[in-house]
Design an enzyme around this catalytic site. Structure first.
Site, PDB file in Angstrom:
ATOM      1  N   HIS A 263       0.926  -1.213   0.103  1.00 49.00           N
ATOM      2  CA  HIS A 263       0.050   0.126  -0.114  1.00 49.00           C
ATOM      3  C   HIS A 263       0.941   1.161  -0.080  1.00 49.00           C
ATOM      4  O   HIS A 263       0.762   2.110  -0.857  1.00 49.00           O
ATOM      5  CB  HIS A 263      -0.907  -0.019   1.211  1.00 49.00           C
ATOM      6  CG  HIS A 263      -1.804   1.112   1.300  1.00 49.00           C
ATOM      7  ND1 HIS A 263      -3.207   1.291   0.945  1.00 49.00           N
ATOM      8  CD2 HIS A 263      -1.483   2.480   1.782  1.00 49.00           C
ATOM      9  CE1 HIS A 263      -3.693   2.527   1.069  1.00 49.00           C
ATOM     10  NE2 HIS A 263      -2.834   3.303   1.621  1.00 49.00           N
ATOM     11  N   GLU A 264       1.829   1.265   0.958  1.00 43.30           N
ATOM     12  CA  GLU A 264       2.640   2.397   1.094  1.00 43.30           C
ATOM     13  C   GLU A 264       3.550   2.724  -0.271  1.00 43.30           C
ATOM     14  O   GLU A 264       3.951   3.889  -0.668  1.00 43.30           O
ATOM     15  CB  GLU A 264       3.559   2.598   2.381  1.00 43.30           C
ATOM     16  CG  GLU A 264       2.652   2.450   3.623  1.00 43.30           C
ATOM     17  CD  GLU A 264       1.602   3.624   3.671  1.00 43.30           C
ATOM     18  OE1 GLU A 264       1.819   4.616   3.030  1.00 43.30           O
ATOM     19  OE2 GLU A 264       0.599   3.441   4.330  1.00 43.30           O
ATOM     20  N   HIS A 267       1.715   4.396  -2.716  1.00 43.54           N
ATOM     21  CA  HIS A 267       2.059   5.754  -2.481  1.00 43.54           C
ATOM     22  C   HIS A 267       3.190   6.401  -3.231  1.00 43.54           C
ATOM     23  O   HIS A 267       3.437   7.403  -3.660  1.00 43.54           O
ATOM     24  CB  HIS A 267       1.795   6.192  -1.140  1.00 43.54           C
ATOM     25  CG  HIS A 267       0.344   6.080  -0.418  1.00 43.54           C
ATOM     26  ND1 HIS A 267      -0.801   7.161  -1.458  1.00 43.54           N
ATOM     27  CD2 HIS A 267      -0.168   5.554   0.201  1.00 43.54           C
ATOM     28  CE1 HIS A 267      -1.817   6.830  -0.496  1.00 43.54           C
ATOM     29  NE2 HIS A 267      -1.434   5.909   0.413  1.00 43.54           N
ATOM     30  N   GLU A 294      -4.713   7.871  -3.046  1.00 47.42           N
ATOM     31  CA  GLU A 294      -5.335   6.645  -2.223  1.00 47.42           C
ATOM     32  C   GLU A 294      -5.544   5.775  -3.452  1.00 47.42           C
ATOM     33  O   GLU A 294      -5.686   4.415  -3.241  1.00 47.42           O
ATOM     34  CB  GLU A 294      -6.561   6.897  -1.635  1.00 47.42           C
ATOM     35  CG  GLU A 294      -6.812   6.158  -0.283  1.00 47.42           C
ATOM     36  CD  GLU A 294      -5.325   5.777   0.456  1.00 47.42           C
ATOM     37  OE1 GLU A 294      -5.160   4.686   1.112  1.00 47.42           O
ATOM     38  OE2 GLU A 294      -4.659   6.776   0.708  1.00 47.42           O
TER      39      GLU A 294
HETATM   40 ZN    ZN Z   1      -2.880   5.394   1.978  1.00 45.06          ZN
END
Ligand code: ZN
Length: 501
Positions: A263-264, A267, A294
């Site tokens: 997830h990170e 980003h 997101e």
């Molecule tokens: Zn996030």
């Protein structure tokens, strides 16, 4: 004009330096700073944010912006967009009387402390007067900044430019009509998935090794991206040359780290692939909005990370690191386990299928609070009722119910929809990418570069240059359409739970 642009850029460079310094200190405080230093840290941050505020509201900056906007054809496109963005932010802020703004900031700082205690004590009544005031002031400020708009639309616009209740109502109606029944069907008719092997002892050193491997698989530039350890993972970037992700390790929950890193990392890929000419701009050098950001992280975490092809790809490495724990467990079993869906009370622990229903509840409640058709006194009962109806669960107390999130106490009414939109955008991007390549086959091949290149070309490199709406339209050839998301989840979960057998 040349001189104005030069001074404008010098001013922006000072703003960037303050952002950079504050960001590094914030990262440092969350990762390695001894907590005993909190006092000095607070004082330094307060000084830096004061300097940042002065630079951001300086009359000379206002002057440069006005001069640039008065002669848009005399400057380059990036400079013009920087001036336009700053002008937009100024224009809103300037309409709020300074005493209202100050009162609101003080209210939110206090409300957060009260909320923290109220959550521990399960005491909504202690927090309610503060929330009531936050709702009233949010409405009041929306009336100042956008007198011609519905107050909640103005609030939404603050987080995602151009977002309206009309768009969200349609989106959430679809979720209500299509996803809520699917969640019920999974609970009633779905096969039982074995997840027991995920809860064993997994050495943290081995988990750290796995994190590095995952970062490499997803094409993160390892010379420009680092990983730190914190309680609540986040990503921060100071330019495309210094992007930092964070994760958390739990010995008994290996999957939690795996999906935090992915997830990170999603980003981080965004921040690390912004165009060179934008990366040092304090106005345009980051991701364009919270929901687009997101969408980038959830794309990697869920659409790629929780796909059977990706699990198949990384599973040999996981087994190599944890041969005892995963003895006799196939890649298919692992894939099923990490996709288990079960309605739960806490948003941040929710699975991919039920997550957006948590957001839907918050959206409906916020909308009614701001419209004045729901009072903060009646909020807990309304919350519990919606959890019963859409997630099929009873809320046992307010700390696991209406008091669970920090957003409202921090004055961030209107923020929640970004999370759901991000998930939905990611499915639309996936659909569009499929026209240019066989996405599943590409993941299965183990080479994710073409996927990252596709995203760089259409999303990453633009930073804050385009609006979120234009990013979606230019990347996919159409406006936001939530049906892609519903179709994606329906197909995925009917397969996982064998609902059509
Ligand atoms: Zn996030």
């Amino acid at each position: 004009m040349e001189d104005t642009v030069k001074r404008f850029k010098e001013h922006l460079e000072k703003m960037r330096a303050i952002d950079h310094a504050s960001g590094v200190l914030y990262y440092d405080s969350d990762t390695v700073m001894p907590k005993a230093n909190a006092e000095a840290f607070g004082r330094t941050m307060s000084y830096l944010s004061g300097e940042g505020y002065k630079l951001g509201t300086a009359p000379e900056l206002r002057g440069y912006i006005d001069a640039i906007l008065a002669a848009p054809d005399k400057v380059d496109y990036i400079t013009l967009r920087e001036a336009q963005e700053l002008h937009r932010q100024f224009a809103k802020l300037e309409r709020i009387p300074i005493e209202v703004f100050t009162e609101y900031s003080e209210l939110c700082s206090k409300a957060q402390l009260v909320w923290m205690e109220a959550k521990v004590d399960n005491d909504y009544a202690a927090f309610e007067p503060y929330l009531s005031k936050i709702v009233a002031m949010t409405r009041q400020m929306a009336e100042y900044t956008d007198p011609d708009m519905e107050p909640y639309n103005a609030v939404l616009d603050g987080y995602e430019r151009g977002l309206t209740m009309e768009v969200l109502d349609e989106f959430f109606a679809l979720l209500r009509n299509k996803l809520a029944p699917l969640v019920h069907e999974v609970m009633e008719r779905g096969r039982k998935l074995d997840t027991s092997f995920l809860k064993q002892n997994f050495s943290i050193d081995k988990q750290r090794e796995l994190s590095k491997y995952l970062m490499e698989v997803m094409c993160l530039p390892m010379d420009r991206c680092t990983i730190g350890e914190v309680e609540h993972p986040f990503t921060t970037g100071f330019s495309k040359y210094d992007v930092r992700i964070t994760t958390h390790y739990h010995e008994d929950m290996m999957a939690s780290n795996v999906f935090s890193v992915i997830h990170e990392g999603g980003h981080a890929l965004y921040e690390a692939n912004i165009a060179d000419e934008l990366t040092y701009s304090p106005v345009l050098g980051g991701g364009v909005s919270m929901s687009i950001h997101e969408s980038r992280s959830r794309f990697f975490e869920n659409i790629i990370g929780r796909s059977p092809e990706y699990v198949n790809l990384i599973y040999p490495k996981i087994v190599e690191l944890f041969p005892e724990q995963l003895k006799g467990i196939s890649s298919e079993q692992f894939w099923l386990a990490i996709n288990e869906s079960r309605p739960s009370l806490i948003r941040t622990e929710a699975d991919e299928l039920t997550y957006t229903l948590h957001i839907m509840v918050r959206y409906e409640l916020e909308k009614r609070l701001i419209a004045g058709t729901l009072s903060t006194k009646d909020l807990p009962a309304a919350w519990d009722e919606m959890y019963r109806e859409y997630l099929g669960i009873e809320v046992p107390n307010d700390k696991e119910g209406v008091l669970q999130d920090s957003h409202w106490s921090g004055g961030m009414i209107g923020y929640f929809p970004s999370y759901a939109l991000g998930s939905a955008y990611s499915a639309q991007f996936r659909h569009s990418m499929q026209k240019d390549m066989d996405v599943s086959a590409q993941i299965a091949s183990g080479d994710l570069h073409p996927i990252v290149a596709w995203l760089t070309e259409r999303i990453y490199r633009f930073g804050g240059l385009k609006t979120p709406k234009d990013i979606i339209r230019d990347a996919t050839g159409e406006d936001f359409d939530p049906n892609y998301y519903i179709d994606y989840l329906t197909e995925k979960y009917r397969r996982i739970y064998e609902l059509d057998k």
